[in-house]
Design an enzyme around this catalytic site. Structure first.
Site, PDB file in Angstrom:
ATOM      1  N   ARG A 128      72.128  50.476 -69.527  1.00 25.65           N
ATOM      2  CA  ARG A 128      72.752  49.185 -69.219  1.00 25.65           C
ATOM      3  C   ARG A 128      72.134  47.985 -69.955  1.00 25.65           C
ATOM      4  O   ARG A 128      72.873  47.117 -70.416  1.00 25.65           O
ATOM      5  CB  ARG A 128      72.751  48.937 -67.707  1.00 25.65           C
ATOM      6  N   CYS A 183      64.658  56.398 -81.339  1.00 25.16           N
ATOM      7  CA  CYS A 183      64.495  55.897 -82.690  1.00 25.16           C
ATOM      8  C   CYS A 183      65.629  54.962 -83.067  1.00 25.16           C
ATOM      9  O   CYS A 183      66.482  55.236 -83.901  1.00 25.16           O
ATOM     10  CB  CYS A 183      64.344  57.049 -83.667  1.00 25.16           C
ATOM     11  N   GLU A 184      65.653  53.861 -82.360  1.00 23.93           N
ATOM     12  CA  GLU A 184      66.568  52.750 -82.518  1.00 23.93           C
ATOM     13  C   GLU A 184      65.942  51.703 -81.620  1.00 23.93           C
ATOM     14  O   GLU A 184      65.186  52.059 -80.731  1.00 23.93           O
ATOM     15  CB  GLU A 184      67.945  53.095 -81.929  1.00 23.93           C
ATOM     16  N   GLY A 201      84.121  45.188 -57.422  1.00 27.57           N
ATOM     17  CA  GLY A 201      83.479  44.257 -58.327  1.00 27.57           C
ATOM     18  C   GLY A 201      82.489  43.384 -57.581  1.00 27.57           C
ATOM     19  O   GLY A 201      82.044  42.361 -58.109  1.00 27.57           O
ATOM     20  N   TYR A 210      75.554  53.164 -62.285  1.00 26.56           N
ATOM     21  CA  TYR A 210      75.793  53.156 -63.732  1.00 26.56           C
ATOM     22  C   TYR A 210      74.509  53.374 -64.521  1.00 26.56           C
ATOM     23  O   TYR A 210      74.336  52.798 -65.597  1.00 26.56           O
ATOM     24  CB  TYR A 210      76.486  51.856 -64.166  1.00 26.56           C
ATOM     25  N   PRO A 250      84.168  49.966 -53.650  1.00 31.87           N
ATOM     26  CA  PRO A 250      82.945  49.474 -54.292  1.00 31.87           C
ATOM     27  C   PRO A 250      82.097  50.611 -54.864  1.00 31.87           C
ATOM     28  O   PRO A 250      82.038  51.700 -54.296  1.00 31.87           O
ATOM     29  CB  PRO A 250      82.179  48.800 -53.139  1.00 31.87           C
TER      30      PRO A 250
END
Ligand code: PLP
Length: 402
Positions: free
Chosen positions: A298, A328-329, A218, A356, A260
């Site tokens: 993200r 298309c959003e 973290g 990520y 990590p």
């Protein structure tokens, strides 16, 4: 990685494109190693889910790292990359007993995060050593979606249930060789983290046969100027002292582990995309790129900030833009960003794209997932090809509807 090189890589390998810098990954890895150099047995297990490209895994193998895996498939990728089972820890959440059995058969370190599976696994395989994931109920930072240590979290076995763990161990005769915690992402406050480690040390004292304590991860990295990141050096100094003292009291040189993900790879990655359209509306100038949240999710999922630069025109006059995708959003990468003047066709570069990002990419809107490039020893290596139309069809079964 300089701008010109990055622009030329999109010409060579297509756009959008992920580019990773091996040197940055090594230097982040070595920062932790150096910070904890006074620990006799130190082991870092890179969290594969941050970026599971097999060449990235091989780079970690070269650095002498182990890996932390959360699914049987990540584990298999690790074996494919050349890791031996002893260098792999399996830390899933809420997976079936069958999946854990499969991992155990492959000889990796098992980490169990609930009492139900602990009891079942211990009854079946009392001689296989198991690590337990403890939830210390400490919020070390980060937002709610990525904090995993709080009281309502689905992760780990509550520290209040240690007596129950011990009863399971007694009843099954199983061996607990490790204690683990992972308090979630974005640790800001080292003292809060250290408070969680105290809880883990207390728990560790309840088990006699430990080989290691795994403090999870973290660790926070900076996203924008002025951001604080986890002070690894300070953590190293404080935790090393405490850990070495604990080992003395415990009567054994345990291994100190971390796992990590983000800290090791986030800053090493750039995401590059071309601007398709610059659109002026009544209140905003939009820059629409040839990508969307299918490639970089993200910002939409976690509201995370990725610094955006126009690397085709780095020294132009700065203007305010909303950078959006072609899905298309509504898929906004950044609103109201000051960026050097953008023309259609320019290449934008997104920071912190190593963790990520690709690993969460999808084919939404039936788009291809992008290529990935690794810069290693000054050379660029294509480490994943961009998908092609056949990839979209590959697993679809065409049936006859006549
Ligand atoms: C995701 C995860 C990590 C890595 O977390 P980062 O915030 O990327 O460092 C470590 N351990 C476990 C068990 C995880 O699930």
């Amino acid at each position: 990685m300089d701008n010109q090189l990055l622009v030329s890589l999109t010409e060579k390998h297509g756009s959008p494109l992920y580019v990773y810098d091996a040197e940055k990954i090594s230097s982040q890895y070595n920062r932790i190693i150096t910070a904890f150099s006074a620990v006799k047995n130190l082991k870092l297990n890179y969290a594969v889910k941050a970026n599971s490209n097999i060449s990235i895994l091989k780079l970690f193998k070269k650095l002498n790292s182990g890996i932390d895996t959360v699914s049987i498939q990540e584990l298999q990728l690790g074996l494919e990359a050349g890791f031996s089972p002893e260098d792999i820890i399996f830390t899933p959440n809420g997976v079936s007993l069958q999946e854990i059995e499969q991992a155990a058969k492959l000889g990796v370190q098992i980490n169990i995060d609930n009492i139900s599976i602990l009891e079942q696994f211990g009854s079946l395989y009392p001689t296989t050593p198991v690590c337990v994931r403890i939830n210390p109920h400490i919020m070390a930072g980060g937002n709610r979606k990525i904090s995993v240590g709080h009281i309502d979290s689905k992760f780990g076995i509550s520290v209040h249930q240690v007596p129950h763990i011990k009863r399971v161990v007694e009843n099954t005769g199983m061996l607990i060789n490790g204690i683990h915690m992972h308090t979630g992402s974005d640790i800001l406050d080292i003292d809060v983290f250290l408070a969680a480690t105290e809880i883990l040390f207390n728990t560790a004292n309840e088990f006699e046969n430990l080989d290691f304590i795994d403090f999870g991860s973290g660790f926070k990295v900076p996203y924008k100027e002025g951001d604080i990141s986890t002070n690894i050096e300070e953590l190293g100094e404080k935790l090393t002292k405490r850990f070495n003292l604990f080992c003395k009291e415990y009567g054994k040189e345990l291994t100190l582990m971390f796992e990590p993900g983000k800290f090791l790879v986030s800053e090493a990655g750039k995401f590059l995309a071309h601007v398709n359209v610059v659109k002026q509306t009544t209140s905003t100038v939009f820059a629409s790129i040839d990508s969307g949240f299918n490639h970089l999710g993200r910002p939409m999922m976690y509201d995370s900030y990725h610094h955006i630069q126009n690397i085709s025109n780095p020294n132009g006059r700065e203007r305010y833009y909303s950078v959006v995708g072609y899905i298309c959003e509504t898929d906004t990468f950044g609103s109201n960003r000051r960026i050097s003047e953008i023309k259609e066709g320019d290449v934008l570069s997104f920071n912190n794209a190593g963790a990520y990002c690709f690993s969460m990419a999808s084919n939404y809107n039936s788009r291809y997932r992008p290529a990935e490039v690794l810069i290693y020893n000054g050379k660029d290596y294509l480490i994943r090809k961009q998908e092609i139309f056949d990839d979209l069809l590959k697993n679809q079964v065409l049936i006859d509807l006549d």
